[in-house]
Each structure stands twice: as structure tokens, then as C-alpha cells.
Scaffold this active site. Sequence first.
Site, mmCIF file in Angstrom:
data_model
loop_
_atom_site.group_PDB
_atom_site.id
_atom_site.type_symbol
_atom_site.label_atom_id
_atom_site.label_comp_id
_atom_site.label_asym_id
_atom_site.label_seq_id
_atom_site.Cartn_x
_atom_site.Cartn_y
_atom_site.Cartn_z
ATOM 1 N N SER A 16 0.717 -0.981 0.246
ATOM 2 C CA SER A 16 -0.342 0.017 -0.292
ATOM 3 C C SER A 16 1.010 1.387 0.314
ATOM 4 O O SER A 16 2.200 0.998 0.524
ATOM 5 C CB SER A 16 -0.619 0.316 1.183
ATOM 6 O OG SER A 16 -1.498 1.396 1.209
ATOM 7 N N SER A 18 -0.529 3.823 0.871
ATOM 8 C CA SER A 18 -1.135 4.690 2.015
ATOM 9 C C SER A 18 -0.497 5.714 2.710
ATOM 10 O O SER A 18 -0.699 6.609 2.940
ATOM 11 C CB SER A 18 -2.846 4.528 2.364
ATOM 12 O OG SER A 18 -3.102 4.238 1.331
ATOM 13 N N LYS A 67 -14.242 -4.243 1.154
ATOM 14 C CA LYS A 67 -15.437 -2.664 0.903
ATOM 15 C C LYS A 67 -16.867 -2.964 1.699
ATOM 16 O O LYS A 67 -17.243 -2.494 1.607
ATOM 17 C CB LYS A 67 -15.139 -1.900 -0.511
ATOM 18 C CG LYS A 67 -13.550 -1.660 -0.275
ATOM 19 C CD LYS A 67 -12.921 -1.174 -1.589
ATOM 20 C CE LYS A 67 -12.068 -0.886 -1.992
ATOM 21 N NZ LYS A 67 -11.576 0.604 -3.201
ATOM 22 N N ASP A 102 -13.026 6.529 -2.467
ATOM 23 C CA ASP A 102 -12.660 6.274 -4.132
ATOM 24 C C ASP A 102 -13.487 6.783 -5.071
ATOM 25 O O ASP A 102 -13.336 7.391 -6.123
ATOM 26 C CB ASP A 102 -12.360 5.050 -5.003
ATOM 27 C CG ASP A 102 -12.173 4.077 -3.929
ATOM 28 O OD1 ASP A 102 -10.935 3.872 -3.700
ATOM 29 O OD2 ASP A 102 -12.315 3.249 -3.121
ATOM 30 N N ARG A 150 -15.795 -5.252 -21.473
ATOM 31 C CA ARG A 150 -15.844 -6.607 -22.425
ATOM 32 C C ARG A 150 -16.934 -7.234 -21.969
ATOM 33 O O ARG A 150 -17.327 -7.926 -22.902
ATOM 34 C CB ARG A 150 -13.981 -6.910 -21.501
ATOM 35 C CG ARG A 150 -13.498 -8.460 -22.769
ATOM 36 C CD ARG A 150 -12.199 -9.102 -21.983
ATOM 37 N NE ARG A 150 -12.195 -9.383 -20.175
ATOM 38 C CZ ARG A 150 -11.615 -9.971 -20.131
ATOM 39 N NH1 ARG A 150 -10.214 -10.206 -20.614
ATOM 40 N NH2 ARG A 150 -11.228 -10.481 -18.183
ATOM 41 N N GLY A 240 -3.238 7.461 -13.103
ATOM 42 C CA GLY A 240 -3.940 7.213 -12.037
ATOM 43 C C GLY A 240 -3.656 7.631 -10.563
ATOM 44 O O GLY A 240 -4.727 7.059 -9.449
HETATM 45 P P1 NAP Z 1 -11.859 -5.483 -10.878
HETATM 46 O O1 NAP Z 1 -13.264 -5.042 -9.760
HETATM 47 O O2 NAP Z 1 -10.923 -6.624 -11.337
HETATM 48 O O3 NAP Z 1 -12.469 -5.007 -12.832
HETATM 49 C C1 NAP Z 1 -10.769 -5.448 -13.326
HETATM 50 C C2 NAP Z 1 -11.892 -5.058 -14.584
HETATM 51 O O4 NAP Z 1 -11.079 -4.696 -15.550
HETATM 52 C C3 NAP Z 1 -13.528 -5.234 -15.591
HETATM 53 O O5 NAP Z 1 -14.108 -5.143 -16.180
HETATM 54 C C4 NAP Z 1 -13.063 -6.740 -16.738
HETATM 55 O O6 NAP Z 1 -13.312 -7.051 -17.340
HETATM 56 C C5 NAP Z 1 -11.944 -5.496 -16.342
HETATM 57 N N1 NAP Z 1 -10.607 -6.422 -17.538
HETATM 58 C C6 NAP Z 1 -9.470 -6.697 -16.805
HETATM 59 N N2 NAP Z 1 -8.949 -7.734 -18.204
HETATM 60 C C7 NAP Z 1 -9.373 -6.671 -19.268
HETATM 61 C C8 NAP Z 1 -8.723 -7.035 -20.579
HETATM 62 N N3 NAP Z 1 -7.833 -7.886 -20.722
HETATM 63 N N4 NAP Z 1 -9.427 -7.157 -21.641
HETATM 64 C C9 NAP Z 1 -10.071 -5.513 -21.044
HETATM 65 N N5 NAP Z 1 -10.893 -6.040 -19.784
HETATM 66 C C10 NAP Z 1 -10.372 -6.140 -19.112
HETATM 67 O O7 NAP Z 1 -10.333 -4.679 -10.529
HETATM 68 P P2 NAP Z 1 -10.762 -3.540 -10.415
HETATM 69 O O8 NAP Z 1 -10.846 -3.022 -8.616
HETATM 70 O O9 NAP Z 1 -12.179 -2.362 -10.577
HETATM 71 O O10 NAP Z 1 -9.670 -2.083 -10.597
HETATM 72 C C11 NAP Z 1 -9.659 -1.598 -11.806
HETATM 73 C C12 NAP Z 1 -7.744 -0.932 -12.194
HETATM 74 O O11 NAP Z 1 -8.167 0.528 -11.811
HETATM 75 C C13 NAP Z 1 -6.960 -1.865 -11.685
HETATM 76 O O12 NAP Z 1 -5.651 -1.172 -12.265
HETATM 77 C C14 NAP Z 1 -6.230 -0.900 -10.478
HETATM 78 O O13 NAP Z 1 -5.158 -1.039 -9.878
HETATM 79 C C15 NAP Z 1 -7.086 0.173 -10.579
HETATM 80 N N6 NAP Z 1 -7.548 1.085 -9.001
HETATM 81 C C16 NAP Z 1 -6.621 2.538 -9.126
HETATM 82 C C17 NAP Z 1 -7.339 3.260 -8.355
HETATM 83 C C18 NAP Z 1 -6.884 4.824 -7.836
HETATM 84 O O14 NAP Z 1 -7.606 5.441 -7.289
HETATM 85 N N7 NAP Z 1 -6.649 5.485 -8.897
HETATM 86 C C19 NAP Z 1 -8.498 2.479 -7.171
HETATM 87 C C20 NAP Z 1 -9.253 0.812 -7.365
HETATM 88 C C21 NAP Z 1 -8.401 0.468 -8.727
HETATM 89 P P3 NAP Z 1 -14.731 -7.669 -17.026
HETATM 90 O O15 NAP Z 1 -15.782 -7.582 -16.825
HETATM 91 O O16 NAP Z 1 -14.564 -8.412 -18.596
HETATM 92 O O17 NAP Z 1 -13.706 -8.717 -17.016
#
Ligand code: NAP
Length: 273
Positions: A16, A18, A67, A102, A150, A240
Site C-alpha cells: 500500500s 497509503s 469494502k 474512491d 469486455r 491514476g
Molecule cells: P476488477 O474489479 O477486477 O475489474 C477489472 C475490470 O477490468 C473488469 O471490468 C474487467 O472486465 C476488465 N478487464 C480486465 N482485463 C481485461 C482485458 N484484458 N481486456 C478488457 N477488459 C479487461 O478491478 P478493479 O478493482 O475495478 O481495478 C481496476 C483497475 O483500476 C486496476 O488497475 C486498479 O489498480 C485500478 N484502481 C485504481 C484506483 C486508483 O485510486 N487510481 C482505485 C481502484 C482501482 P471483465 O468484467 O470483462 O472481466
Amino acid sequence: MTMHVFGLIGNPVGHSLSPPMHEAAYDELGMDARYVTFEPDPDDVEAAVEGAAALGIDGLNVTIPFKRDVLGLVDPDDLAARIGAVNTVDFSTSPPRGYNTDAAGVRRAFDHHDVSLAGTDAVVVGAGGAARAVAFTLADACDTVHVANRTAAKAESLAADVREDAAATVTGGGLDTLPDRVPEADILVNATSVGMEEDETPVRTALLHGDLAVLDAVYAPVQTRLLRDAASVGATTIDGAWMLLFQGVVAFEHWTGRDAPVDAMNAALRAHL
Ligand code: NAP
């Protein structure tokens, strides 16, 4: 003066960012405070939250996989209740108050870059946890929000949830809807993990244009291919780390009632990325 204790519960929390981000704020403001990470067993989350309250911990951030579980253990504000996820708990009241910073952080990230969301058309790519926070936030401010994923059924289901109390028109579909939507959009958010493992983008460069503001939720790497492509066509880009920063900033402000020292927190975060 009693030392204040804040922290993070999740599993895992080892990487983390944080702790340095929040401790930079305490240093900057001369606060006697610490930020500690905790990794309870997933079966023990209720005991962990009750224990934190009993120990007089001031505030906790909450990350994966807790969460949703924590939502039922606190008094969530309206946005957190609608999203169905809490990432910040303030123990100064009983029951403790739950927030989703978030979501609030996304709004602040756009504000910080002078991007106004009012009256805009937004496209969110992804339908997981990050996309959920982003879509609920944008639907409070934008005219339209389109969720493309997707797995199209997940986008449609998220759009249906968001649409329930939103003033915005909210739609969902597969990634094949992007060519219709992105050229007309003002706001584009990548909330998939595409761009993290490999130098790939979820949105073809040909669809991007100079009137877009593009936020990529991916923060490792900070400069994703999507952001490089967006910059190359003259779009406004927001990485991000800004989203990560402002969820921390908003959490700090809930816990302390003070304006967060944004520059100090940003510098500490970026030094650790
Ligand atoms: P998650 O719940 O696992 O969701 C993943 C998402 O990515 C789903 O919509 C999935 O589609 C899609 N995906 C994964 N591989 C893919 C591919 N090869 N082609 C197309 N779509 C794909 O993950 P999450 O927690 O939402 O996190 C998503 C991203 O946001 C991560 O990189 C995370 O580090 C980032 N994030 C950033 C912050 C920030 O504060 N900057 C906060 C939270 C998360 P499907 O539904 O089709 O599987």
C-alpha cells in the site's frame, strides 16, 4: 495530546502507498499521528472493525476484499450506500461513519485539473470495483454516462444500478460500443486493469480526440499507453495517481476536519510509485 492512529485494513496490504501519503500529511501539519496497515483474516472483518473502535483508532481506510463487508458494519453516507462499498471509516461517532472516497476522489481529481463535469458526456471503460465508484460519481454530475466492458452483461448491470437515482442518462454495453461513444464524448475513464501488466490500451488511438479529458485509474505505471495516446492527440490527461491521491485527501479531511496538504501528499505518493 493523544497520538492519533489511522490505518488501512485489507488483505493483502503489504504494497500500500497509503502509509507514506498520509504520514507526509501528518509531518506537514505537525500532527502527532501514525498510519498503520492491518491484514485481518477475511472471516474476522467484523471483529477487526469492532476492535478498532474499542481501541480508539481514529479512522480506517478499507481495501480489497473488505469494502462491501464493512458497509454493513458502519453508518454509510448516501454515496457509499448507493455504491454498496465503503473505503473510509470515521470512528469519531458511534456507530462509525462510512464513506466512499474512491468516488469522491474521482470528482476532486477532475476539479484539480479544471475539468468541469457539468453537462458532459462520459464513457467509463470497465465494470469492476473501480468502475463502480467512477460511474456513480460521474452520474451525479455529467449529462450522460456510458459504461463499456469486455463482459457486456456486467456493464449493463452496473448501468442499471447507477441509473436508479441518477439524473444522468446511464447506458451500458460491450467494448464494441466504444467507436460510437468515444468520438462524441467529453470525458473518458479507463477503470479496467488494461495497461497495468502490459503496454496496452483499452481504447484505440483513432477514437481519441483533443476535446477529451482522459482519466486512467491504472497508476502502475503512471504513464499508461492510453494516457500517452491521449496526450498525442491533445487531450487533457489525468493519471491514476491523482485518483489515488484524492481518495486519500478526502479520507484525511473526513477524519480530521482539516484541509489536507495536497502537495505534500502528492509528492510523497509519487516518490513511492
Ligand atoms: P476488477 O474489479 O477486477 O475489474 C477489472 C475490470 O477490468 C473488469 O471490468 C474487467 O472486465 C476488465 N478487464 C480486465 N482485463 C481485461 C482485458 N484484458 N481486456 C478488457 N477488459 C479487461 O478491478 P478493479 O478493482 O475495478 O481495478 C481496476 C483497475 O483500476 C486496476 O488497475 C486498479 O489498480 C485500478 N484502481 C485504481 C484506483 C486508483 O485510486 N487510481 C482505485 C481502484 C482501482 P471483465 O468484467 O470483462 O472481466
